[in-house]
Design a protein around this motif. Structure first.
Motif, PDB file in Angstrom:
ATOM      1  N   ALA A 103       0.722  -1.419   0.118  1.00  0.00           N
ATOM      2  CA  ALA A 103       0.041   0.058  -0.173  1.00  0.00           C
ATOM      3  C   ALA A 103       0.831   1.397  -0.119  1.00  0.00           C
ATOM      4  CB  ALA A 103      -0.966  -0.105   1.044  1.00  0.00           C
ATOM      5  N   ILE A 104       1.978   1.132   0.561  1.00  0.00           N
ATOM      6  CA  ILE A 104       3.051   2.361   0.150  1.00  0.00           C
ATOM      7  C   ILE A 104       2.937   2.647  -1.222  1.00  0.00           C
ATOM      8  CG2 ILE A 104       5.495   3.231   0.456  1.00  0.00           C
ATOM      9  CD1 ILE A 104       5.751   1.118   2.745  1.00  0.00           C
ATOM     10  N   GLY A 105       3.085   1.634  -2.055  1.00  0.00           N
ATOM     11  CA  GLY A 105       3.254   1.945  -3.511  1.00  0.00           C
ATOM     12  C   GLY A 105       1.698   2.405  -4.192  1.00  0.00           C
ATOM     13  N   THR A 106       0.856   1.664  -3.683  1.00  0.00           N
ATOM     14  CA  THR A 106      -0.481   1.901  -4.231  1.00  0.00           C
ATOM     15  C   THR A 106      -1.080   3.430  -3.996  1.00  0.00           C
ATOM     16  OG1 THR A 106      -1.829   0.825  -2.635  1.00  0.00           O
ATOM     17  CG2 THR A 106      -1.087  -0.575  -4.267  1.00  0.00           C
ATOM     18  N   ILE A 107      -0.760   3.679  -2.771  1.00  0.00           N
ATOM     19  CA  ILE A 107      -1.436   4.983  -2.156  1.00  0.00           C
ATOM     20  C   ILE A 107      -0.634   6.082  -2.589  1.00  0.00           C
ATOM     21  CG2 ILE A 107      -1.870   6.363  -0.185  1.00  0.00           C
ATOM     22  CD1 ILE A 107      -3.119   3.728   1.005  1.00  0.00           C
ATOM     23  N   ALA A 108       0.646   6.083  -2.860  1.00  0.00           N
ATOM     24  CA  ALA A 108       1.687   7.000  -3.234  1.00  0.00           C
ATOM     25  C   ALA A 108       1.328   7.181  -4.718  1.00  0.00           C
ATOM     26  CB  ALA A 108       3.009   6.529  -3.280  1.00  0.00           C
ATOM     27  N   GLY A 109       0.955   6.128  -5.555  1.00  0.00           N
ATOM     28  CA  GLY A 109       0.693   6.260  -6.913  1.00  0.00           C
ATOM     29  C   GLY A 109      -0.727   7.001  -7.265  1.00  0.00           C
ATOM     30  N   SER A 110      -1.707   6.535  -6.362  1.00  0.00           N
ATOM     31  CA  SER A 110      -3.106   7.205  -6.764  1.00  0.00           C
ATOM     32  C   SER A 110      -3.050   8.594  -6.129  1.00  0.00           C
ATOM     33  CB  SER A 110      -4.060   6.127  -6.267  1.00  0.00           C
ATOM     34  OG  SER A 110      -4.212   6.064  -4.979  1.00  0.00           O
ATOM     35  N   ALA A 111      -2.390   8.848  -5.028  1.00  0.00           N
ATOM     36  CA  ALA A 111      -2.204  10.142  -4.384  1.00  0.00           C
ATOM     37  C   ALA A 111      -1.786  11.186  -5.516  1.00  0.00           C
ATOM     38  CB  ALA A 111      -1.556  10.163  -3.160  1.00  0.00           C
ATOM     39  N   THR A 138       9.035   2.542  16.678  1.00  0.00           N
ATOM     40  CA  THR A 138       7.910   2.043  17.523  1.00  0.00           C
ATOM     41  C   THR A 138       7.614   0.581  17.122  1.00  0.00           C
ATOM     42  OG1 THR A 138       6.099   2.642  16.205  1.00  0.00           O
ATOM     43  CG2 THR A 138       6.710   4.366  17.804  1.00  0.00           C
ATOM     44  N   SER A 139       7.795  -0.108  15.985  1.00  0.00           N
ATOM     45  CA  SER A 139       7.539  -1.272  15.352  1.00  0.00           C
ATOM     46  C   SER A 139       8.674  -2.203  16.415  1.00  0.00           C
ATOM     47  CB  SER A 139       8.077  -1.711  14.240  1.00  0.00           C
ATOM     48  OG  SER A 139       7.972  -2.947  14.012  1.00  0.00           O
ATOM     49  N   ASP A 140       7.619  -3.261  16.895  1.00  0.00           N
ATOM     50  CA  ASP A 140       8.445  -4.427  17.592  1.00  0.00           C
ATOM     51  C   ASP A 140       8.739  -5.615  16.554  1.00  0.00           C
ATOM     52  OD1 ASP A 140       7.971  -3.508  20.330  1.00  0.00           O
ATOM     53  OD2 ASP A 140       5.875  -4.477  20.291  1.00  0.00           O
ATOM     54  N   SER A 141       8.157  -5.757  15.568  1.00  0.00           N
ATOM     55  CA  SER A 141       8.614  -6.824  14.921  1.00  0.00           C
ATOM     56  C   SER A 141       9.449  -6.376  13.466  1.00  0.00           C
ATOM     57  CB  SER A 141       7.291  -7.289  13.977  1.00  0.00           C
ATOM     58  OG  SER A 141       6.772  -6.234  13.139  1.00  0.00           O
ATOM     59  N   GLY A 142       9.507  -5.059  13.312  1.00  0.00           N
ATOM     60  CA  GLY A 142      10.522  -4.686  12.143  1.00  0.00           C
ATOM     61  C   GLY A 142       9.818  -4.906  10.866  1.00  0.00           C
ATOM     62  N   ASN A 143       8.696  -5.857  10.748  1.00  0.00           N
ATOM     63  CA  ASN A 143       8.053  -5.975   9.421  1.00  0.00           C
ATOM     64  C   ASN A 143       7.422  -4.716   8.830  1.00  0.00           C
ATOM     65  OD1 ASN A 143       8.561  -8.775   9.622  1.00  0.00           O
ATOM     66  ND2 ASN A 143       6.669  -9.073  10.853  1.00  0.00           N
ATOM     67  N   VAL A 144       7.602  -4.312   7.573  1.00  0.00           N
ATOM     68  CA  VAL A 144       7.167  -3.173   7.040  1.00  0.00           C
ATOM     69  C   VAL A 144       5.716  -3.239   6.858  1.00  0.00           C
ATOM     70  CG1 VAL A 144       7.567  -1.488   5.147  1.00  0.00           C
ATOM     71  CG2 VAL A 144       9.610  -2.668   6.101  1.00  0.00           C
ATOM     72  N   HIS A 145       5.053  -4.288   6.642  1.00  0.00           N
ATOM     73  CA  HIS A 145       3.594  -4.334   6.657  1.00  0.00           C
ATOM     74  C   HIS A 145       2.928  -3.683   7.679  1.00  0.00           C
ATOM     75  CE1 HIS A 145       2.197  -8.371   8.513  1.00  0.00           C
ATOM     76  NE2 HIS A 145       3.025  -7.876   9.299  1.00  0.00           N
ATOM     77  N   GLY A 146       3.519  -3.595   8.890  1.00  0.00           N
ATOM     78  CA  GLY A 146       3.034  -2.881  10.077  1.00  0.00           C
ATOM     79  C   GLY A 146       3.133  -1.329  10.003  1.00  0.00           C
ATOM     80  N   MET A 147       3.895  -0.876   8.812  1.00  0.00           N
ATOM     81  CA  MET A 147       4.473   0.435   8.777  1.00  0.00           C
ATOM     82  C   MET A 147       3.761   1.507   7.689  1.00  0.00           C
ATOM     83  SD  MET A 147       8.451  -0.029   9.679  1.00  0.00           S
ATOM     84  CE  MET A 147       8.993  -1.358  10.560  1.00  0.00           C
ATOM     85  N   PRO A 148       3.264   0.970   6.623  1.00  0.00           N
ATOM     86  CA  PRO A 148       2.700   1.766   5.548  1.00  0.00           C
ATOM     87  C   PRO A 148       2.270   3.046   5.836  1.00  0.00           C
ATOM     88  CG  PRO A 148       1.399  -0.254   5.593  1.00  0.00           C
ATOM     89  CD  PRO A 148       2.560  -0.302   6.559  1.00  0.00           C
ATOM     90  N   VAL A 149       1.406   3.088   6.668  1.00  0.00           N
ATOM     91  CA  VAL A 149       0.580   4.325   6.919  1.00  0.00           C
ATOM     92  C   VAL A 149       1.573   5.310   7.390  1.00  0.00           C
ATOM     93  CG1 VAL A 149      -1.433   5.579   7.896  1.00  0.00           C
ATOM     94  CG2 VAL A 149      -1.627   3.101   7.409  1.00  0.00           C
ATOM     95  N   ALA A 150       2.514   5.127   8.296  1.00  0.00           N
ATOM     96  CA  ALA A 150       3.347   6.098   9.055  1.00  0.00           C
ATOM     97  C   ALA A 150       4.248   6.560   7.656  1.00  0.00           C
ATOM     98  CB  ALA A 150       4.299   5.339   9.889  1.00  0.00           C
ATOM     99  N   PHE A 151       4.606   5.748   6.430  1.00  0.00           N
ATOM    100  CA  PHE A 151       5.437   6.332   5.602  1.00  0.00           C
ATOM    101  C   PHE A 151       4.436   7.252   4.513  1.00  0.00           C
ATOM    102  CE2 PHE A 151       8.490   3.095   6.973  1.00  0.00           C
ATOM    103  CZ  PHE A 151       9.657   4.028   6.771  1.00  0.00           C
ATOM    104  N   LEU A 152       3.372   6.815   4.530  1.00  0.00           N
ATOM    105  CA  LEU A 152       2.508   7.592   3.642  1.00  0.00           C
ATOM    106  C   LEU A 152       2.097   8.945   4.141  1.00  0.00           C
ATOM    107  CD1 LEU A 152       0.382   4.358   2.517  1.00  0.00           C
ATOM    108  CD2 LEU A 152       1.696   6.098   0.909  1.00  0.00           C
ATOM    109  N   THR A 153       1.836   9.000   5.483  1.00  0.00           N
ATOM    110  CA  THR A 153       1.521  10.249   6.159  1.00  0.00           C
ATOM    111  C   THR A 153       2.821  11.252   6.544  1.00  0.00           C
ATOM    112  OG1 THR A 153       1.365   9.083   8.183  1.00  0.00           O
ATOM    113  CG2 THR A 153      -0.818   9.355   6.905  1.00  0.00           C
ATOM    114  N   GLY A 154       4.023  10.599   6.218  1.00  0.00           N
ATOM    115  CA  GLY A 154       5.052  11.472   6.637  1.00  0.00           C
ATOM    116  C   GLY A 154       5.427  11.325   8.051  1.00  0.00           C
TER     117      GLY A 154
END
Ligand code: ARG
Ligand code: MN
Ligand code: MN
Ligand code: MN
Length: 312
Positions: A103-111, A138-154
């Protein structure tokens, strides 16, 4: 009407293999045929599933605790270009994941495309058991699928292009234009981020209290009329009873009917510009006899509802 389809066989945003096989499973079960034949869409995009293997580096050490950081950054950058080029043409974009990092890619592209094409900021309706708004810190897992909204919102940023530094203002989403539905497994650090930023979120508690009809009405009111909507649907928003084959199932979720209702209501606004369906993992929950089949079926139903299938 025209749809751009992006089939993303990518699983690097988390650690369980199998979620990359979801697009083929969804397509083989007839999803695209039904969009063409029953809902009368014209489909664009190569019928192939993208694996992006050329973008996955041999060495990809953790960076700011993120796992597979270079791979996820490069793949989402490519997805952003794919979604952008469909959306720029005025097509509704359907992306079949893959894990939710895509979703980092999909939302970046449609935005970006919606800014250029309509001069408008998109709103995002994020339907999920999880908020996926951890920062790398803040991530405990380091898995980026738990971070997309943080990157998309800045809320999370990095200067290095190979570590999501390719995300620019034109790709970003405002925290005011984001609304969650279905939350029930939110990390402590994420709760603080939601509170500090005044982000609108409807948890399962809210759905129990008000009912799905009222919650969707409130979510759409928050976004406002006449705002282009990107719907990002994580199948784990559904209760594991309906969608057992997913990497991070959480009990106490939406019924399939409630999920379909969200999708139908978003379609009815007439403002939908893009839909993601993510986190279907056909190789999980094999102990449940028809687990994978049921999860794929549920995913197909959600997509068809978002694209205008009605009961009557
Ligand atoms: N909050 C947890 C994490 O950050 C779980 C995220 C699950 N995300 C998902 N897209 N299924 O690791
Ligand atoms: Mn989730
Ligand atoms: Mn998610
Ligand atoms: Mn319609």
């Amino acid at each position: 009407e025209d749809i751009g389809v992006v089939a993303v066989g990518f699983s690097g945003g988390q650690c369980k293999p199998g979620v990359d096989a979801a697009p083929s499973a969804l397509i083989e079960s007839g999803l695209l045929d039904s969009l063409r034949d029953e809902l009368n869409y014209k489909l664009h995009g190569d019928d192939q599933v993208h694996l992006y293997t050329d973008l996955v580096p041999a060495e990809d050490p953790d960076y700011r605790k993120m796992k597979n950081p270079k791979a996820v950054s490069a793949v989402t950058e490519r997805i952003a270009e794919q979604v952008y080029s469909h959306s720029r043409e005025g097509r509704l974009v359907l992306t079949l994941g893959g894990d939710h990092s895509i979703a980092i890619g999909t939302i970046a592209g449609s935005a970006k495309a919606t800014r250029e094409r309509l001069g408008r900021e998109i709103a995002v309706i994020w339907v999920d058991a999880h908020a996926d708004i951890n920062t790398p810190e803040t991530s405990d897992s380091g898995n980026v699928h738990g971070m997309p909204v943080a990157f998309l919102t800045g809320l999370a940023k990095d200067d290095k292009p190979e570590y999501f530094g390719w995300l620019k203002d034109e790709h970003r989403l405002s925290v005011r234009k984001l609304v969650y539905i279905g939350l029930r497994d939110v990390d402590a650090g994420e709760k603080k981020i939601l509170r500090d930023n005044g982000i609108k979120a409807f948890s399962m508690f809210d759905i129990d209290r008000h009912g799905i009809g009222r919650v969707v009405e409130m979510a759409l009111a928050h976004i406002g009329d006449d705002t282009p909507i990107h719907l990002s649907f994580d199948v784990d928003a559904l209760d594991p009873m309906w969608a057992p084959s997913t990497g991070t199932p959480v009990r106490g979720g939406l019924t399939l009917r409630e999920g379909d209702y969200i999708c139908e209501s978003v379609h009815q606004t007439g403002n939908l510009v893009a839909v993601d369906l993510v986190e279907v993992n056909p190789s999980l929950a094999p102990e449940l006899d028809h687990g994978a089949h049921e999860t794929v079926r549920a995913g197909c139903s959600l997509v068809r509802c978002a694209l205008g299938e009605t009961l009557l």
